[in-house]
Scaffold this motif. Structure first.
Motif, mmCIF file in Angstrom:
data_model
loop_
_atom_site.group_PDB
_atom_site.id
_atom_site.type_symbol
_atom_site.label_atom_id
_atom_site.label_comp_id
_atom_site.label_asym_id
_atom_site.label_seq_id
_atom_site.Cartn_x
_atom_site.Cartn_y
_atom_site.Cartn_z
ATOM 1 N N ALA A 143 7.447 -10.120 6.555
ATOM 2 C CA ALA A 143 6.687 -9.136 5.624
ATOM 3 C C ALA A 143 5.465 -8.399 6.403
ATOM 4 C CB ALA A 143 6.083 -9.931 4.160
ATOM 5 N N GLY A 144 5.577 -6.890 5.763
ATOM 6 C CA GLY A 144 4.591 -5.828 6.407
ATOM 7 C C GLY A 144 3.211 -6.433 6.406
ATOM 8 N N ALA A 145 2.960 -6.979 5.423
ATOM 9 C CA ALA A 145 1.411 -7.588 5.273
ATOM 10 C C ALA A 145 1.244 -8.512 6.152
ATOM 11 C CB ALA A 145 1.149 -8.132 3.803
ATOM 12 N N GLN A 146 2.029 -9.411 6.779
ATOM 13 C CA GLN A 146 1.664 -10.545 7.551
ATOM 14 C C GLN A 146 1.032 -10.385 8.793
ATOM 15 O OE1 GLN A 146 5.768 -12.334 7.516
ATOM 16 N NE2 GLN A 146 4.893 -14.185 6.342
ATOM 17 N N PRO A 147 1.401 -9.349 9.690
ATOM 18 C CA PRO A 147 0.549 -9.115 11.019
ATOM 19 C C PRO A 147 -0.869 -9.095 10.579
ATOM 20 C CG PRO A 147 2.460 -7.874 10.789
ATOM 21 C CD PRO A 147 2.317 -8.412 9.633
ATOM 22 N N ALA A 148 -1.085 -8.374 9.638
ATOM 23 C CA ALA A 148 -2.850 -7.998 9.460
ATOM 24 C C ALA A 148 -3.467 -9.704 9.084
ATOM 25 C CB ALA A 148 -3.152 -7.172 8.457
ATOM 26 N N GLN A 149 -2.645 -10.272 8.295
ATOM 27 C CA GLN A 149 -3.251 -11.770 7.949
ATOM 28 C C GLN A 149 -3.280 -12.437 9.075
ATOM 29 O OE1 GLN A 149 -0.253 -12.600 4.974
ATOM 30 N NE2 GLN A 149 -0.964 -11.264 3.254
ATOM 31 N N ILE A 207 -2.257 -1.183 9.436
ATOM 32 C CA ILE A 207 -3.614 -1.467 10.253
ATOM 33 C C ILE A 207 -4.613 -0.783 9.863
ATOM 34 C CG2 ILE A 207 -4.390 -1.536 12.413
ATOM 35 C CD1 ILE A 207 -2.460 -3.937 11.890
ATOM 36 N N SER A 208 -4.106 0.583 9.497
ATOM 37 C CA SER A 208 -5.217 1.705 9.186
ATOM 38 C C SER A 208 -5.733 1.086 7.726
ATOM 39 C CB SER A 208 -4.381 3.004 8.874
ATOM 40 O OG SER A 208 -5.346 3.831 8.412
ATOM 41 N N ASN A 209 -4.966 0.667 6.931
ATOM 42 C CA ASN A 209 -5.456 0.224 5.537
ATOM 43 C C ASN A 209 -6.571 -1.025 5.789
ATOM 44 O OD1 ASN A 209 -4.183 2.172 4.054
ATOM 45 N ND2 ASN A 209 -3.048 0.729 2.776
ATOM 46 N N ALA A 210 -6.092 -1.672 6.591
ATOM 47 C CA ALA A 210 -7.198 -2.933 6.905
ATOM 48 C C ALA A 210 -8.451 -2.425 7.254
ATOM 49 C CB ALA A 210 -6.439 -4.025 7.935
ATOM 50 N N ARG A 211 -8.469 -1.175 8.153
ATOM 51 C CA ARG A 211 -9.629 -0.967 8.752
ATOM 52 C C ARG A 211 -10.219 0.079 7.511
ATOM 53 N NH1 ARG A 211 -6.685 1.318 12.691
ATOM 54 N NH2 ARG A 211 -7.018 3.517 12.092
ATOM 55 N N LYS A 212 -9.914 0.489 6.712
ATOM 56 C CA LYS A 212 -10.182 1.043 5.546
ATOM 57 C C LYS A 212 -11.230 0.146 4.802
ATOM 58 C CE LYS A 212 -7.148 5.114 5.074
ATOM 59 N NZ LYS A 212 -6.218 5.818 4.028
ATOM 60 N N GLU A 213 -10.776 -1.071 4.746
ATOM 61 C CA GLU A 213 -11.308 -2.313 4.060
ATOM 62 C C GLU A 213 -12.349 -3.082 4.814
ATOM 63 O OE1 GLU A 213 -7.941 -4.814 3.091
ATOM 64 O OE2 GLU A 213 -7.197 -3.186 1.619
ATOM 65 N N GLY A 214 -12.674 -2.332 6.161
ATOM 66 C CA GLY A 214 -13.856 -2.903 6.731
ATOM 67 C C GLY A 214 -13.629 -3.864 7.967
ATOM 68 N N ARG A 215 -12.039 -4.226 8.000
ATOM 69 C CA ARG A 215 -11.645 -4.902 9.079
ATOM 70 C C ARG A 215 -11.565 -4.377 10.354
ATOM 71 N NH1 ARG A 215 -12.314 -9.934 6.090
ATOM 72 N NH2 ARG A 215 -11.021 -9.715 4.308
ATOM 73 N N ASN A 216 -11.840 -4.910 11.628
ATOM 74 C CA ASN A 216 -11.858 -4.303 12.794
ATOM 75 C C ASN A 216 -10.690 -4.551 13.618
ATOM 76 O OD1 ASN A 216 -12.912 -2.938 14.959
ATOM 77 N ND2 ASN A 216 -14.284 -4.562 15.729
ATOM 78 N N PRO A 259 0.858 -1.248 0.157
ATOM 79 C CA PRO A 259 0.059 0.070 -0.016
ATOM 80 C C PRO A 259 0.867 1.219 0.098
ATOM 81 C CG PRO A 259 -0.768 -1.635 1.536
ATOM 82 C CD PRO A 259 0.433 -2.103 1.060
ATOM 83 N N ASN A 260 2.131 1.191 0.528
ATOM 84 C CA ASN A 260 2.995 2.276 0.776
ATOM 85 C C ASN A 260 3.297 2.863 -0.925
ATOM 86 O OD1 ASN A 260 5.180 4.235 0.905
ATOM 87 N ND2 ASN A 260 6.667 2.426 1.077
#
Length: 346
Positions: free
Chosen positions: A210-216, A233-242, A34-35
């Motif tokens: 990898a930076g994507a792994q924590p959210a996954q 984490i902010s991007n995941a919230r924008k996608e509707g993830r809590n 996303p960066n």
């Protein structure tokens, strides 16, 4: 009559705006994800519109050996590279990056401290912080001590596989205040203290690289909490993830633009970095991903809602720890070796 200083600034700007030397497209290398997507909107596309030069995007994982090989062989194919704070300092010392004239990018007083370096220009501030999935974890963790509390919060927790960030977090979890972390970690006793603290949760750690792994991991329920980059984490919230972030004692650092030594496209590279340092473009970048601008004027142009989600927001800075890249230049190799040895032991 113009002063000597203003004549020099004017000459530098005229040189920067002179485009006949821009002979080929510009290769810009980022850390991806996303960066990079935010960079495309805020920087790549506006640069192409202004110069008619095409930006060729590429990604990398920060392996300094790649740049060293290009520089040593005098076959430099990258023009602008995103680097972390430690690499920009070490790379400058080792002659891997071009020296930069900071006057080309604006007034130093308009930028955050540490933005203008001899071989690099700060592009944004990001934070490593504690994150959790509020759909799966009903009691919210509040600080790093909760990260270590496997009784109240049973289950795996994820951490970045590396000494950097991990040792600082361990010390803060053990009660060391942010302003004393590097002083403590500079002593043999402090290093022992950090690893002893990590011993307490080692069986519960799932490492990420990898930076994507924590959210996954959080979304899948593999871990109950994780260290993570705030933008992910902010991007995941924008996608509707809590997913939620805990800002207390976050660790923030600056990413930089650098030009590999020997780039044949230096004029275009300088023009690109100049554009990316404008407050208008940094505002646009921060609206795409929650990384803090280095240009203070961009902060004043953002809405309160957007600002609250940035590492540079006053409330998020209050208890934060600034990553000391100079410490990691001096001690990083030995601490990473010690860390890798520790990870490998059962």
């Amino acid at each position: 009559m113009l002063s000597i200083y203003h004549r020099r600034v004017l000459a530098s700007l005229l040189a920067l705006c002179s485009l006949p030397a821009l002979a080929r497209d510009l290769v810009v290398v980022s850390y991806g994800g996303p960066n990079k997507d935010a960079q495309v909107t805020a920087y790549y596309q506006p640069f192409q519109q202004e110069t008619s030069l095409r930006v060729i995007p590429s990604t990398w994982n920060g392996e300094a050996a790649k740049i060293k090989a290009m520089v040593d062989s005098r076959n430099v194919s990258w023009d602008v590279v995103e680097v972390d704070a430690t690499l920009q300092g070490r790379g400058c010392d080792e002659g891997l990056f071009e020296r930069l004239d900071s006057k080309l990018f604006g007034n130093k007083a308009d930028f955050l401290p540490e933005t203008m370096q001899p071989c690099a220009m700060g592009m944004f501030i990001s934070s490593t912080l504690l994150a959790y999935n509020a759909d799966k974890l009903k009691t919210a963790p509040r600080h790093w001590q909760d990260f270590w509390d496997t009784k109240r919060f049973p289950g795996k927790r994820a951490m970045r596989r590396g000494a950097q960030y991990t040792l600082e977090i361990a010390l803060m979890a053990d009660g060391v205040s942010p302003d004393k972390v590097y002083q403590t970690l500079s002593s043999a006793a402090g290093v022992e203290r950090a690893f002893k603290k990590l011993d307490q949760i080692k069986p519960f750690i799932q490492w990420w690289e990898a930076g994507a792994q924590p959210a996954q991991y959080l979304l899948a329920g593999d871990v109950v909490m994780s260290t993570a980059y705030n933008g992910r984490i902010s991007n995941a919230r924008k996608e509707g993830r809590n997913l939620r972030a805990v800002w207390l004692n976050n660790i923030y650092e600056m990413d930089y633009w650098a030009i590999p030594k020997g780039s044949s496209n230096k004029a275009a590279a300088l023009r690109f970095i100049s554009l990316a340092s404008r407050s208008s473009q940094q505002k646009r970048f921060a609206e795409q991903i929650a990384y803090g601008p280095t240009n203070n004027k961009a902060l004043t142009q953002l809405s309160p809602a957007a600002l609250a989600d940035l590492p540079s927001a006053p409330q998020n800075q209050r208890t934060a720890l600034a990553l000391d890249y100079r410490f990691w230049i001096d001690h990083g190799e030995s601490l990473e070796q010690r860390f890798n040895s520790w990870v490998g032991r059962k």
